[in-house]
Design an enzyme around this catalytic site. Sequence first.
Site, PDB file in Angstrom:
ATOM      1  N   THR A 133       0.807  -1.232   0.000  1.00  0.00           N
ATOM      2  CA  THR A 133       0.000   0.000   0.000  1.00  0.00           C
ATOM      3  C   THR A 133       0.837   1.277   0.000  1.00  0.00           C
ATOM      4  O   THR A 133       0.301   2.369   0.201  1.00  0.00           O
ATOM      5  CB  THR A 133      -0.911   0.003   1.234  1.00  0.00           C
ATOM      6  OG1 THR A 133      -0.104  -0.179   2.415  1.00  0.00           O
ATOM      7  CG2 THR A 133      -1.927  -1.135   1.165  1.00  0.00           C
ATOM      8  N   GLU A 134       2.127   1.157  -0.239  1.00  0.00           N
ATOM      9  CA  GLU A 134       3.026   2.309  -0.129  1.00  0.00           C
ATOM     10  C   GLU A 134       2.610   3.490  -1.006  1.00  0.00           C
ATOM     11  O   GLU A 134       2.731   4.652  -0.594  1.00  0.00           O
ATOM     12  CB  GLU A 134       4.464   1.886  -0.474  1.00  0.00           C
ATOM     13  CG  GLU A 134       5.144   1.038   0.588  1.00  0.00           C
ATOM     14  CD  GLU A 134       4.893  -0.447   0.439  1.00  0.00           C
ATOM     15  OE1 GLU A 134       5.633  -1.242   1.046  1.00  0.00           O
ATOM     16  OE2 GLU A 134       3.947  -0.821  -0.295  1.00  0.00           O
ATOM     17  N   VAL A 135       2.135   3.213  -2.238  1.00  0.00           N
ATOM     18  CA  VAL A 135       1.809   4.312  -3.151  1.00  0.00           C
ATOM     19  C   VAL A 135       0.649   5.162  -2.647  1.00  0.00           C
ATOM     20  O   VAL A 135       0.455   6.285  -3.102  1.00  0.00           O
ATOM     21  CB  VAL A 135       1.491   3.787  -4.573  1.00  0.00           C
ATOM     22  CG1 VAL A 135       2.741   3.200  -5.204  1.00  0.00           C
ATOM     23  CG2 VAL A 135       0.353   2.778  -4.560  1.00  0.00           C
ATOM     24  N   ARG A 136      -0.100   4.629  -1.698  1.00  0.00           N
ATOM     25  CA  ARG A 136      -1.227   5.389  -1.148  1.00  0.00           C
ATOM     26  C   ARG A 136      -0.774   6.545  -0.259  1.00  0.00           C
ATOM     27  O   ARG A 136      -1.527   7.489  -0.042  1.00  0.00           O
ATOM     28  CB  ARG A 136      -2.141   4.463  -0.343  1.00  0.00           C
ATOM     29  CG  ARG A 136      -2.860   3.411  -1.168  1.00  0.00           C
ATOM     30  CD  ARG A 136      -3.874   2.668  -0.317  1.00  0.00           C
ATOM     31  NE  ARG A 136      -4.690   1.779  -1.113  1.00  0.00           N
ATOM     32  CZ  ARG A 136      -5.867   1.295  -0.720  1.00  0.00           C
ATOM     33  NH1 ARG A 136      -6.341   1.609   0.472  1.00  0.00           N
ATOM     34  NH2 ARG A 136      -6.548   0.494  -1.506  1.00  0.00           N
TER      35      ARG A 136
END
Length: 257
Positions: A133-136
Amino acid sequence: MSAVLSEITDRIGIITLNRPEKRNALSPELIAGLHTAFEAMNSNDEVKVIVLRSTGKAFCAGADLAYLQQLQNFSYEENLEDSRRLMDLFNLIYCLPKVVIAEVQGHALAGGCGLATVCDFAFAVPDALFGYTEVRIGFVPALVSVFLLEQIGAAKTQELLLSGEFISSTKAAELGLITGVEPAEFLSNYVTEFASKLIKQNSGFSMGKTKALLRELNQSTRNKSLELAAETNATARAHADCKKGIAAFLNKTTPDW
């Protein structure tokens, strides 16, 4: 209580993440504790197979909130050093001569999903969610990309990392991210029985050499890629989007991208 627990039962080395109140989030202390525990199990001749499990409801929720706050004030050099510590842990588990099995009793997100990724086998309960979920929140899932490319291929890696979506354990198994799904009440026994089967029917020498061969096939490329990934992490953390995403995450709001 220690953040990482270790025990040996019937030639199975059990390493347990023990921060249930923090959903086993990856603090520097937890990362260091895991590194020490895996090295100790690897050097212990009594241990033939290693099981990685967690206490509480979550397997690992990713980065520690308190540590995320500190990251906002890190220099590039500090961020690079920090990224390399997680890189070293992932690479240690991935290349360890002994077989490592993840017992995923709850959600495995971001860095926690990375932990499951670098294990040789992973079994999860039906309700567990997985996701990079890093891109969030303005991060780059750099380190895990290197291992995912080897494990499941470029197309599936791109789908997971660019979408940042949560996926079910069933979907994770379909993608090859985990090995299988087991009912919660049977998971621990199943993993123990699976580990015991490997111990009884397979040569430890042969499993170790086979794993080493598989890792050596792409070792030079992997090492270069991991260093690039660590540098990408350090650079990305200084970007305005990362600072904005961390602030929103800490305030439990949704960033306006």
